[in-house]
Structure formats: structure tokens, C-alpha cells
Design a protein around this motif. Structure first.
Motif, PDB file in Angstrom:
ATOM      1  N   SER A  73      26.281  41.316  61.198  1.00 23.67           N
ATOM      2  CA  SER A  73      25.087  40.494  60.982  1.00 23.67           C
ATOM      3  C   SER A  73      24.840  39.554  62.165  1.00 23.67           C
ATOM      4  N   PHE A  74      25.914  39.004  62.728  1.00 17.40           N
ATOM      5  CA  PHE A  74      25.727  38.109  63.871  1.00 17.40           C
ATOM      6  C   PHE A  74      25.459  38.869  65.163  1.00 17.40           C
ATOM      7  N   VAL A  75      25.984  40.084  65.261  1.00 20.30           N
ATOM      8  CA  VAL A  75      25.616  40.937  66.393  1.00 20.30           C
ATOM      9  C   VAL A  75      24.116  41.235  66.308  1.00 20.30           C
ATOM     10  N   TRP A  76      23.623  41.514  65.106  1.00 21.21           N
ATOM     11  CA  TRP A  76      22.198  41.798  64.903  1.00 21.21           C
ATOM     12  C   TRP A  76      21.351  40.579  65.277  1.00 21.21           C
ATOM     13  N   LEU A  77      21.749  39.409  64.795  1.00 17.81           N
ATOM     14  CA  LEU A  77      20.984  38.190  65.105  1.00 17.81           C
ATOM     15  C   LEU A  77      21.021  37.892  66.602  1.00 17.81           C
ATOM     16  N   ALA A  78      22.185  38.075  67.222  1.00 18.52           N
ATOM     17  CA  ALA A  78      22.273  37.864  68.673  1.00 18.52           C
ATOM     18  C   ALA A  78      21.369  38.855  69.397  1.00 18.52           C
ATOM     19  N   GLY A  79      21.381  40.099  68.949  1.00 19.03           N
ATOM     20  CA  GLY A  79      20.510  41.112  69.551  1.00 19.03           C
ATOM     21  C   GLY A  79      19.043  40.759  69.395  1.00 19.03           C
ATOM     22  N   THR A  80      18.690  40.172  68.256  1.00 21.22           N
ATOM     23  CA  THR A  80      17.306  39.739  68.035  1.00 21.22           C
ATOM     24  C   THR A  80      16.935  38.646  69.042  1.00 21.22           C
ATOM     25  N   ALA A  81      17.818  37.675  69.198  1.00 24.77           N
ATOM     26  CA  ALA A  81      17.539  36.571  70.127  1.00 24.77           C
ATOM     27  C   ALA A  81      17.467  37.067  71.572  1.00 24.77           C
ATOM     28  N   TRP A  82      18.510  37.752  72.027  1.00 28.64           N
ATOM     29  CA  TRP A  82      18.542  38.206  73.417  1.00 28.64           C
ATOM     30  C   TRP A  82      17.453  39.250  73.673  1.00 28.64           C
ATOM     31  N   GLY A  83      17.216  40.134  72.715  1.00 25.03           N
ATOM     32  CA  GLY A  83      16.174  41.152  72.876  1.00 25.03           C
ATOM     33  C   GLY A  83      14.790  40.545  72.995  1.00 25.03           C
ATOM     34  N   SER A  84      14.531  39.508  72.191  1.00 27.85           N
ATOM     35  CA  SER A  84      13.212  38.866  72.275  1.00 27.85           C
ATOM     36  C   SER A  84      13.009  38.205  73.634  1.00 27.85           C
ATOM     37  N   MET A  85      14.095  37.706  74.213  1.00 26.24           N
ATOM     38  CA  MET A  85      13.986  37.110  75.550  1.00 26.24           C
ATOM     39  C   MET A  85      13.753  38.189  76.605  1.00 26.24           C
ATOM     40  N   LEU A  86      14.435  39.324  76.459  1.00 28.04           N
ATOM     41  CA  LEU A  86      14.217  40.423  77.408  1.00 28.04           C
ATOM     42  C   LEU A  86      12.775  40.914  77.368  1.00 28.04           C
ATOM     43  N   LEU A  87      12.180  40.853  76.186  1.00 28.10           N
ATOM     44  CA  LEU A  87      10.783  41.263  76.029  1.00 28.10           C
ATOM     45  C   LEU A  87       9.810  40.146  76.411  1.00 28.10           C
ATOM     46  N   ARG A  88      10.356  39.062  76.941  1.00 25.40           N
ATOM     47  CA  ARG A  88       9.572  37.891  77.376  1.00 25.40           C
ATOM     48  C   ARG A  88       8.742  37.274  76.242  1.00 25.40           C
ATOM     49  N   SER A  89       9.328  37.351  75.051  1.00 23.47           N
ATOM     50  CA  SER A  89       8.702  36.751  73.881  1.00 23.47           C
ATOM     51  C   SER A  89       9.798  36.171  72.993  1.00 23.47           C
ATOM     52  N   PRO A  90      10.415  35.058  73.423  1.00 21.32           N
ATOM     53  CA  PRO A  90      11.533  34.494  72.674  1.00 21.32           C
ATOM     54  C   PRO A  90      11.157  34.284  71.206  1.00 21.32           C
ATOM     55  N   PHE A  91      12.080  34.623  70.313  1.00 21.58           N
ATOM     56  CA  PHE A  91      11.747  34.595  68.892  1.00 21.58           C
ATOM     57  C   PHE A  91      11.334  33.217  68.398  1.00 21.58           C
TER      58      PHE A  91
END
Length: 188
Positions: free
Chosen positions: A82-100
Motif C-alpha cells: 500500500s505504501f509502495v502504491w502511494l509512493a508511486g502515486t506521488a512520484w508518478g504524479s511528479m514525473l507527469l508534471r502534475s503533482p498530486f
């Protein structure tokens, strides 16, 4: 909306999972969908619900695994996952230049600031703080599980990994705003 509200599905799933992880996943989906529908009916834009959408997807996946294979070893690692998923959500949103945090912050900030570089920079910093907190928890839980560390280690990781970004989220924008106002006053 507060950042904490986005964690309601995780909390519900955690409580119900103490009885049965399958129903914990269902609880996570139900609470996530209810929050999403409530926000959408209130006119909240989809970009303000990145965490909610990611959460629903996570619990749908976990639920599918739990119901198709109730004895899956995934259950033993669901806290780390679950925390890997949440971390992926945070870091992924930054990679997409749209921080969550961007959509959430727009709900609390006047529109004239939304397109400024500073607003994006503040949200990148806040999202990075949450990403770091989630990553920290995932790593500590994985190591704790692998080494048989006492339960208090995981509890402490949860407290530090969630409290630190929450405090940063509260304090950092105010400090940036104060510096900006001081710079404007000095140049006037």
C-alpha cells in the motif's frame, strides 16, 4: 477538502482488514468511490482527485487478488504494497508534471496563483515530502518484515512517515508566502 480526507479509504480498509482482507479491500473501494462521487457532485475537478482515483484502483486490484486467491501471500505484504502504491502515486504524479497535491491546493488557493511557477514549485515540494514519507514507510516495513523487527518499529515508521509530510504541508506554504511578502515589501 483536506489531505487527510484522501486517506479515509485506507483507514476504513485497515480496520475492516483486521477481520478479513477481502472485505477490507471492498471497504476501501466503497469509501473511495463515495468520496469521489461526493466531490464530483460538489463540482471538484478530476485533477484534485488523483489520490482518490489511485486509491480506488489499488483497492480494486487488491480486492481482485483477495477474492480470487484468499490465501495469497499478497495479504502478508499488503501494508508494504500500500505504501509502495502511494509512493508511486506521488512520484508518478511528479514525473507527469502534475503533482498530486496541485488539484487539492487549487481548492484552497485563489485562482490568480494557480499558473505561477511558485505555486507549482510549492506543490512539487509538498508532493515530494509525501512521496518521501510513503517511501520511508514502505522501506522500513519491508526491512522490518524481512528481519522480524518488533511491531513498534512499523508503528514508529507510520507515525514519522505520515506526520512529517503533514507538518511540512502545513508549514512550508506559509513560509514561502511570508518570504514572498517580505521580498515584495523590500522592493516597494
Amino acid at each position: 477538502m483536506s489531505y487527510g480526507r484522501g486517506f479515509a479509504p485506507w483507514i476504513a480498509a485497515g480496520f475492516v482488514s483486521a477481520v478479513d482482507w477481502r472485505w477490507g479491500a471492498v471497504a476501501g473501494v466503497v469509501v473511495g468511490v463515495l468520496l469521489l462521487l461526493q466531490d464530483r457532485s460538489g463540482g471538484v475537478a478530476m485533477d484534485a482527485m488523483v489520490l482518490e482515483i489511485s486509491t480506488i484502483v489499488y483497492f480494486v486490484i487488491i480486492g481482485a487478488i483477495a477474492f480470487s486467491s484468499p490465501d495469497s501471500s499478497v495479504q502478508d505484504h499488503s501494508d508494504v504494497l500500500s505504501f509502495v502504491w502511494l509512493a508511486g502515486t506521488a512520484w508518478g504524479s511528479m514525473l507527469l508534471r502534475s503533482p498530486f497535491t496541485l488539484g487539492i491546493a487549487r481548492r484552497q488557493t485563489p485562482e490568480e496563483y494557480w499558473d505561477t511557477p511558485g505555486f507549482l514549485a510549492v506543490n512539487n515540494a509538498i508532493t515530494a515530502a509525501w512521496g518521501a514519507g510513503f517511501t520511508f514507510i514502505a522501506v522500513v516495513l519491508a526491512i522490518s518484515s524481512a528481519t522480524g523487527a518488533p511491531v513498534w518499529v512499523g508503528i514508529t515508521a507510520h507515525v514519522i512517515g505520515l506526520l512529517a509530510p503533514a507538518i511540512f504541508t502545513s508549514v512550508y506554504p506559509k513560509r514561502v508566502q511570508a518570504r514572498l511578502e517580505a521580498m515584495q515589501a523590500a522592493s516597494a
